[in-house]
Motif scaffolding. Sequence first.
Motif, mmCIF file in Angstrom:
data_model
loop_
_atom_site.group_PDB
_atom_site.id
_atom_site.type_symbol
_atom_site.label_atom_id
_atom_site.label_comp_id
_atom_site.label_asym_id
_atom_site.label_seq_id
_atom_site.Cartn_x
_atom_site.Cartn_y
_atom_site.Cartn_z
ATOM 1 N N HIS A 5 -8.332 32.172 6.731
ATOM 2 C CA HIS A 5 -6.897 32.716 6.318
ATOM 3 C C HIS A 5 -6.166 32.720 7.508
ATOM 4 N N ASP A 55 -2.104 32.615 6.891
ATOM 5 C CA ASP A 55 -2.214 33.779 5.769
ATOM 6 C C ASP A 55 -2.497 35.176 6.349
ATOM 7 N N ASP A 77 -1.736 38.156 5.822
ATOM 8 C CA ASP A 77 -2.095 39.377 5.110
ATOM 9 C C ASP A 77 -3.703 39.079 4.546
ATOM 10 N N GLY A 78 -4.164 37.826 4.053
ATOM 11 C CA GLY A 78 -5.141 37.672 3.657
ATOM 12 C C GLY A 78 -6.246 37.904 4.804
#
Length: 148
Positions: free
Chosen positions: A18, A23, A25-26
Amino acid sequence: EPDLGSTLQSTFERALAHQRASDLDGALARYELFVQAAEQVDIPPLTYAEVLVNMGAIYAKRQDSARARDFFERALRLRDLSSAHVNLALLELAAGSESRKGQMPVEALVNAERHCRRAIALGDDPSSFATAQRVLQDIERSKAGGRG
């Protein structure tokens, strides 16, 4: 019942994937899961410290330098890692360049230099080693008063 070691490993690998895909947040969510699980079992601080550095790097990317610094310092309390030192050096310089326009505070240079020298001495990560050397050269240049 899956073995916890492999569960932690796959959580870490997913977090990393991620993070590489931007990403954030992920990645953070999975790193937090990893840390929670790691705190419940007897996991080597080595793995754990690197996860904290990765979390700090995400906060740094988000311009949240207070939280980033907290994670880098937590990592260093577990294990002396060059990646944490380099990240702290970069935070010092970023904070220094914001504090007084055009004039880097000596304290920021001194702290950043100390972290870079420690990272180079540790030599545990080629990427951190290279970054530390580059930052150190920049620091030497600015101490010499060279502009540009």
